[in-house]
Design a protein around this motif. Structure first.
Motif, PDB file in Angstrom:
ATOM      1  N   MET A  14      18.168 -12.838  15.251  1.00 59.15           N
ATOM      2  CA  MET A  14      17.738 -13.402  16.521  1.00 59.15           C
ATOM      3  C   MET A  14      16.292 -13.887  16.418  1.00 59.15           C
ATOM      4  O   MET A  14      15.967 -14.985  16.858  1.00 59.15           O
ATOM      5  N   LEU A  15      15.432 -13.081  15.820  1.00 61.30           N
ATOM      6  CA  LEU A  15      14.039 -13.470  15.642  1.00 61.30           C
ATOM      7  C   LEU A  15      13.939 -14.691  14.732  1.00 61.30           C
ATOM      8  O   LEU A  15      13.181 -15.615  14.992  1.00 61.30           O
ATOM      9  N   LEU A  16      14.731 -14.713  13.689  1.00 61.60           N
ATOM     10  CA  LEU A  16      14.752 -15.859  12.773  1.00 61.60           C
ATOM     11  C   LEU A  16      15.138 -17.125  13.526  1.00 61.60           C
ATOM     12  O   LEU A  16      14.506 -18.169  13.371  1.00 61.60           O
ATOM     13  N   GLN A  21      13.271 -22.404  15.757  1.00 66.02           N
ATOM     14  CA  GLN A  21      13.177 -23.367  16.854  1.00 66.02           C
ATOM     15  C   GLN A  21      11.719 -23.699  17.188  1.00 66.02           C
ATOM     16  O   GLN A  21      11.456 -24.644  17.913  1.00 66.02           O
ATOM     17  N   SER A  22      10.780 -22.932  16.667  1.00 65.62           N
ATOM     18  CA  SER A  22       9.361 -23.151  16.947  1.00 65.62           C
ATOM     19  C   SER A  22       8.844 -24.343  16.149  1.00 65.62           C
ATOM     20  O   SER A  22       9.356 -24.671  15.087  1.00 65.62           O
ATOM     21  N   LYS A  61       5.542 -15.394  22.346  1.00 68.26           N
ATOM     22  CA  LYS A  61       5.793 -14.013  22.763  1.00 68.26           C
ATOM     23  C   LYS A  61       6.699 -13.978  24.007  1.00 68.26           C
ATOM     24  O   LYS A  61       7.652 -13.204  24.068  1.00 68.26           O
ATOM     25  N   LYS A  62       6.401 -14.840  24.985  1.00 61.53           N
ATOM     26  CA  LYS A  62       7.218 -14.905  26.202  1.00 61.53           C
ATOM     27  C   LYS A  62       8.640 -15.346  25.883  1.00 61.53           C
ATOM     28  O   LYS A  62       9.604 -14.826  26.450  1.00 61.53           O
ATOM     29  N   LYS A  63       8.772 -16.301  24.982  1.00 65.90           N
ATOM     30  CA  LYS A  63      10.094 -16.791  24.595  1.00 65.90           C
ATOM     31  C   LYS A  63      10.913 -15.670  23.945  1.00 65.90           C
ATOM     32  O   LYS A  63      12.088 -15.478  24.254  1.00 65.90           O
TER      33      LYS A  63
END
Length: 86
Positions: A14-16, A21-22, A61-63
């Motif tokens: 999930m983090l990946l 997407q960043s 962080k919010k995302k």
């Protein structure tokens, strides 16, 4: 190390997905931060204001929080009862 090295090290899928997407600038900021650079040093190195760095890190962080919050709701819906083995 470069951005691809960091992405390859991320074990949480999930983090990946969020990181992929960043945008490139945000990934560079995160990479430099992980290497121990201070925000002021990153700003000088990248030629962008410190405020921009803080803003990009806070948005990421919010995302992450928003996605994790949604994931928890799907995984542990209201009324979910945790039963543990005795």
């Amino acid at each position: 190390k470069n951005i691809q090295d960091i992405i390859d090290c991320v074990e949480d899928e999930m983090l990946l997905h969020i990181l992929l997407q960043s945008d490139k600038t945000t990934l560079q900021i995160i990479l430099l931060k992980m290497w121990g650079f201070k925000v002021k040093e990153i700003a000088i190195k990248m030629g962008i204001p410190e405020k921009t760095i803080y803003t990009r890190m806070n948005r990421l962080k919010k995302k992450i929080k928003k996605i994790l919050k949604g994931w928890r709701k799907k995984t542990f819906p209201i009324g979910y009862i945790y039963e543990r083995d005795n």
